[in-house]
Write a protein that holds these residues in place. Structure first.
Motif, mmCIF file in Angstrom:
data_model
loop_
_atom_site.group_PDB
_atom_site.id
_atom_site.type_symbol
_atom_site.label_atom_id
_atom_site.label_comp_id
_atom_site.label_asym_id
_atom_site.label_seq_id
_atom_site.Cartn_x
_atom_site.Cartn_y
_atom_site.Cartn_z
ATOM 1 N N GLN A 10 2.513 1.737 3.323
ATOM 2 C CA GLN A 10 3.642 0.825 3.552
ATOM 3 C C GLN A 10 4.885 1.341 2.825
ATOM 4 O O GLN A 10 5.986 1.345 3.385
ATOM 5 C CB GLN A 10 3.306 -0.586 3.056
ATOM 6 C CG GLN A 10 2.423 -1.392 4.008
ATOM 7 C CD GLN A 10 1.956 -2.703 3.398
ATOM 8 O OE1 GLN A 10 1.558 -2.742 2.225
ATOM 9 N NE2 GLN A 10 2.003 -3.774 4.166
ATOM 10 N N GLY B 84 0.723 1.207 13.107
ATOM 11 C CA GLY B 84 -0.210 0.811 12.059
ATOM 12 C C GLY B 84 -1.259 -0.098 12.632
ATOM 13 O O GLY B 84 -0.971 -0.986 13.429
ATOM 14 N N ASP B 85 -2.464 0.126 12.217
ATOM 15 C CA ASP B 85 -3.590 -0.635 12.725
ATOM 16 C C ASP B 85 -3.383 -2.140 12.501
ATOM 17 O O ASP B 85 -2.575 -2.538 11.663
ATOM 18 C CB ASP B 85 -4.834 -0.178 11.962
ATOM 19 C CG ASP B 85 -6.077 -0.325 12.807
ATOM 20 O OD1 ASP B 85 -6.011 -1.046 13.823
ATOM 21 O OD2 ASP B 85 -7.094 0.285 12.449
ATOM 22 N N LYS C 201 2.450 -4.627 8.860
ATOM 23 C CA LYS C 201 3.717 -4.145 9.388
ATOM 24 C C LYS C 201 4.833 -5.179 9.220
ATOM 25 O O LYS C 201 5.997 -4.829 9.044
ATOM 26 C CB LYS C 201 3.561 -3.794 10.886
ATOM 27 C CG LYS C 201 2.590 -2.646 11.115
ATOM 28 C CD LYS C 201 2.459 -2.283 12.570
ATOM 29 C CE LYS C 201 1.731 -3.326 13.392
ATOM 30 N NZ LYS C 201 0.317 -3.480 13.046
ATOM 31 N N ASP D 298 -11.810 1.182 11.974
ATOM 32 C CA ASP D 298 -10.609 2.000 11.935
ATOM 33 C C ASP D 298 -10.131 2.301 13.360
ATOM 34 O O ASP D 298 -10.779 3.036 14.103
ATOM 35 C CB ASP D 298 -10.946 3.300 11.179
ATOM 36 C CG ASP D 298 -9.789 4.284 11.189
ATOM 37 O OD1 ASP D 298 -8.823 4.089 11.972
ATOM 38 O OD2 ASP D 298 -9.842 5.251 10.423
ATOM 39 N N SER E 65 -2.570 -3.913 9.019
ATOM 40 C CA SER E 65 -2.105 -2.930 8.035
ATOM 41 C C SER E 65 -0.835 -3.409 7.330
ATOM 42 O O SER E 65 -0.385 -2.782 6.383
ATOM 43 C CB SER E 65 -1.856 -1.582 8.717
ATOM 44 O OG SER E 65 -0.862 -1.703 9.709
ATOM 45 N N ILE F 98 1.236 3.859 9.372
ATOM 46 C CA ILE F 98 0.620 3.128 8.254
ATOM 47 C C ILE F 98 -0.886 3.208 8.432
ATOM 48 O O ILE F 98 -1.485 2.495 9.231
ATOM 49 C CB ILE F 98 1.073 1.647 8.213
ATOM 50 C CG1 ILE F 98 2.597 1.559 8.141
ATOM 51 C CG2 ILE F 98 0.437 0.942 7.020
ATOM 52 C CD1 ILE F 98 3.125 0.167 7.888
ATOM 53 N N ASP F 99 -1.466 4.143 7.700
ATOM 54 C CA ASP F 99 -2.881 4.421 7.937
ATOM 55 C C ASP F 99 -3.728 3.961 6.753
ATOM 56 O O ASP F 99 -4.601 4.649 6.282
ATOM 57 C CB ASP F 99 -3.082 5.916 8.193
ATOM 58 C CG ASP F 99 -2.445 6.759 7.094
ATOM 59 O OD1 ASP F 99 -1.875 6.174 6.144
ATOM 60 O OD2 ASP F 99 -2.503 7.991 7.183
ATOM 61 N N GLU F 100 -3.412 2.780 6.279
ATOM 62 C CA GLU F 100 -4.114 2.292 5.103
ATOM 63 C C GLU F 100 -4.161 0.777 5.212
ATOM 64 O O GLU F 100 -3.154 0.141 5.497
ATOM 65 C CB GLU F 100 -3.298 2.709 3.870
ATOM 66 C CG GLU F 100 -4.006 2.653 2.572
ATOM 67 C CD GLU F 100 -3.075 3.143 1.434
ATOM 68 O OE1 GLU F 100 -2.098 3.878 1.727
ATOM 69 O OE2 GLU F 100 -3.316 2.762 0.292
ATOM 70 N N ILE F 101 -5.330 0.215 4.995
ATOM 71 C CA ILE F 101 -5.471 -1.240 5.051
ATOM 72 C C ILE F 101 -5.474 -1.755 3.617
ATOM 73 O O ILE F 101 -6.053 -1.113 2.740
ATOM 74 C CB ILE F 101 -6.811 -1.600 5.756
ATOM 75 C CG1 ILE F 101 -6.776 -1.157 7.220
ATOM 76 C CG2 ILE F 101 -7.126 -3.081 5.654
ATOM 77 C CD1 ILE F 101 -5.924 -2.005 8.123
ATOM 78 N N THR G 138 0.856 -1.191 0.000
ATOM 79 C CA THR G 138 0.000 0.000 0.000
ATOM 80 C C THR G 138 0.893 1.243 0.000
ATOM 81 O O THR G 138 2.091 1.173 0.307
ATOM 82 C CB THR G 138 -0.884 0.053 1.264
ATOM 83 O OG1 THR G 138 -0.031 0.143 2.416
ATOM 84 C CG2 THR G 138 -1.759 -1.173 1.378
#
Ligand code: ADP
Ligand code: MG
Length: 676
Positions: free
Chosen positions: A261, A284-285, A290, A601, A288, A432-435, A258
């Motif tokens: 990432q 990061g969620d 990591k 989220d 996500s 990392i704010d994107e799945i 992503t």
């Protein structure tokens, strides 16, 4: 009495109790007094049997018509009595308490306190505590501490010991400067300590908690600042310049990284090339991605001729990472080695040798092991995963292992940015704010206990489709005091409800590491289809085939924690589901769970939770459980944390002697609790 005196100098602590206290990490009087209650109980007013509500803890006031009678037979002495009120009868049962017969007199009125059950129209209470009404009324006005206990140390003993200390210490000296106390409207230490143990009122407790939470945060923030300074002076002894293999690794991944990432990876590359050693947090969620970032960093370090290590907080996670690393580097001539506590002495020695002789490039293991005995050859990079429960001294001790290595910390704890800057103030932060887009969002629902049969049918259906399920309960075993679902009984229940072909097992923190590992691995191989567990599975477990999670007493957990828990499903290609069962009907609980229901989220959830909770649930179990503070809760006490961070900035360069001593003692004590 001095705070540094050993605990055995207290009355009531003999050789045996001393050993038990030792096990709890209580060696000195100071240790004892700084072991605050885990929670508190308040006693509700006593009621008549006719008004009592079954399935909860009740105080029932009764007139005893006859004396208790002994139940003959059996090895354990048993006493019983049956009491009548209106058309209800209550039978009480006591084990191992023969003396009770003599101390309760017919014709007198008593309060029986315990969990009331109803069976076939009859009411039952096992092992109720018995009070005289006047004594009970007194209790009703007080808040009683409940301490965390281990075998051999009962709550009564803890209460007695703490009282003894409070009675004989004239005053606990404060270490906070006057201006902080004043401007923060903080209680002085003496008052706070006394009231946290035996609060006079809910408000006293709140004030005491605030002060002690401030201390924790403040010392923590000071320690972090001290570390930041030392980080800033650390040169890059392990510069890395070659990234072509990393590029190729990215190309050969079965998915596309992503944007978030890629950004994190870019920041890490800059660090690795730079003048100073890397100290970076990847936040990061859950889900996500990591791990792959850690793999890239470790790959480049290995290609440059260095060693790297990955530390996981649990044995189970370490093994899981090891397997996925071996798979990922299968074609890359990168040698991974595992190092965990449950390995035999021989296996460990073999691992140590491989590391020392640089026959291994990447070492994967649990925190403690990697830190202690290992002699690395050119350790250039240390990655710590799911660093919820980090310790300052832990990070520091790593930095002193040879020349300071690059440090990469990966955390899924969703923390608002303002707080992250304090908690991770010594680190640079990548978010990392994107799945990954390919992932199907989890379907959630919030239901009450009436939905259980449907939930069990749903589990059955999913298992028949080849999937697996988690059920989370807040407690390990039945408790007299707290009426919550527990893993042991729930496992039995599910076994009887579900077809026998479905294997149901349990997992909880009281099991040995080896037991936990075996259960997790069997679950990973789908030999177990339903796992009933406490929150020990919260951290990082990856079983993509698990698609259902049912959380009992969902209102008891912090939202951030529930979100972490939920992250155990929705990891594979199949649609996943999460069922939050709410056992108390309350509007705020409903609102809170609704946040989870409508969002996947973590950052959003943590923020909303913070807004909703305000001063928080004082008597509840600890809410976040994520960062390891004893009193403070980074969410609930977010404003105290902010305050403490600001004061730390103010004071870091002008520590008073008292503060310096407190900080030194904090930094030498502060240790990571990496156990489940
Ligand atoms: P976490 O951030 O919670 O540690 P992981 O690194 O375990 O998450 O990743 C979760 C899953 O997602 C893994 O199976 C991983 O291979 C996969 N994954 C990671 N990045 C991506 C991506 N960009 N696209 C699709 N899947 C990914
Ligand atoms: Mg992870």
């Amino acid at each position: 009495m001095k705070l540094t005196d050993p605990a055995r100098t207290l009355k009531g602590v003999g050789a045996k109790n001393e050993t038990y206290l030792d096990h709890m990490g209580i060696h000195t009087i100071r240790d004892l007094i700084f072991r605050f209650p885990r929670t508190y109980i308040t006693y509700g007013p006593a009621v008549d049997l006719m008004e009592a509500e079954p399935d909860s803890v009740q105080a029932i006031q009764v007139m005893l018509k006859r004396s208790l009678s002994q139940i003959p037979g059996g090895r354990v002495p048993k006493l019983t009595v049956t009491i009548q009120s209106g058309n209800r009868t209550l039978q009480c049962l006591w084990f191992h308490m023969p003396y009770l017969k003599r101390s309760l007199h017919p014709g007198m009125t008593y309060v029986f306190y315990g969990k009331l059950r109803e069976e076939k129209g009859k009411y039952l209470m096992d092992q109720p505590a018995v009070f005289e009404p006047e004594k009970y009324r007194e209790l009703c006005r007080s808040i009683q501490p409940v301490y965390s206990l281990t075998e051999g140390v009962g709550n009564r003993l803890m209460v007695r010991l703490v009282r003894q200390v409070l009675d004989s210490v004239e005053r606990f000296d404060d270490f906070l400067p006057e201006d902080i106390l004043r401007s923060g409207s903080l209680w002085d230490l003496d008052r706070a300590i006394r009231q946290i143990h035996f609060p006079l009122s809910a408000d006293h407790l709140r004030q005491a908690r605030k002060r002690l939470a401030f201390d924790e945060f403040f010392l923590f923030a000071l320690a972090i600042r001290r570390m930041k300074k030392s980080n800033e002076q650390t040169a890059n002894h392990f510069p890395i310049f070659h990234f072509t293999d990393a590029d190729r690794f990215i190309e050969e991944l079965p998915f596309q990284l992503t944007g978030a990432q890629l950004r994190a990876w870019e920041e890490i590359r800059e660090d690795l090339k730079g003048d100073r050693a890397m100290n970076r947090l990847i936040q990061g969620d859950v889900g996500s991605g990591k791990t792959v970032i850690a793999q890239l960093a470790l790959l480049t370090a290995a290609r440059e001729g260095y060693q790297g290590c990955l530390m996981a907080p649990t044995e189970v996670l370490a093994r899981q990472h090891y397997r996925s690393f071996v798979r990922a580097f299968d074609a890359w001539d990168i040698r991974c080695v595992l190092l965990t506590g449950s390995m035999t002495a021989r296996e460990k020695k073999e691992a140590y040798d491989m590391i020392e002789n640089h026959r291994a490039d990447i070492v994967i293991g649990t925190h403690a092991l990697i830190q202690e005995k290992v002699r690395f050859d050119q350790l250039a990079l240390v990655v710590t995963d799911e660093q919820h429960r980090f310790g300052v001294s832990q990070r520091e001790s790593l930095a002193t292992k040879g020349a300071a290595p690059h440090v990469l910390v990966m955390s899924a704890t969703p923390i608002p940015r303002t707080l992250a800057l304090i908690l991770y103030g010594d680190l640079d932060i990548s978010v990392i704010d994107e799945i990954p887009a390919s992932r199907r969002p989890i379907k959630n629902c919030v239901v009450d206990t009436g939905y259980r049969p449907a939930a069990y049918r749903f589990i059955k259906k999913q298992v028949e489709m080849g999937r697996q399920a988690y059920v989370i309960c807040p407690m390990v075993e039945k408790s007299e005091l707290i009426d919550l679902e527990n893993v042991a009984d729930y496992t039995e229940k599910l076994r009887s409800v579900l077809p026998s072909a479905i294997r149901v097992e349990m997992l909880h923190g009281k099991m040995s590491g080896e037991e936990k590992r075996q259960i997790m691995e069997a679950f990973g191989r789908n030999e177990i289809q339903v796992l009933v567990s406490t929150t020990v599975i919260e951290v990082g477990i990856d079983v993509p085939n698990a698609t259902v999670m049912v959380v009992e007493n969902a209102e008891r957990f912090g939202l951030a924690q529930l979100h972490q828990l939920r992250g155990r499903v929705g990891r594979g290609p199949e649609q996943s589901y999460c069922v939050f069962i709410q056992s108390k009907r309350s509007e705020t609980a409903r609102q809170r769970l609704d946040i989870l229901n409508h969002s996947n989220d973590g950052f959003y959830i943590a923020g909303e939770d913070l807004k909703l909770r305000g001063p928080g649930d004082l008597f509840g179990l600890r809410q976040s459980g994520l960062l390891d503070f004893q009193v403070g809760d980074i969410y609930q006490d977010g404003d105290v944390l902010k305050q403490a961070g600001e004061w730390a900035a103010e004071y870091e360069d002008r520590l008073t002697d008292r503060l310096k001593a407190a900080l030194d003692s904090y930094m030498s004590k502060e240790q990571a609790s990496v156990v489940l």
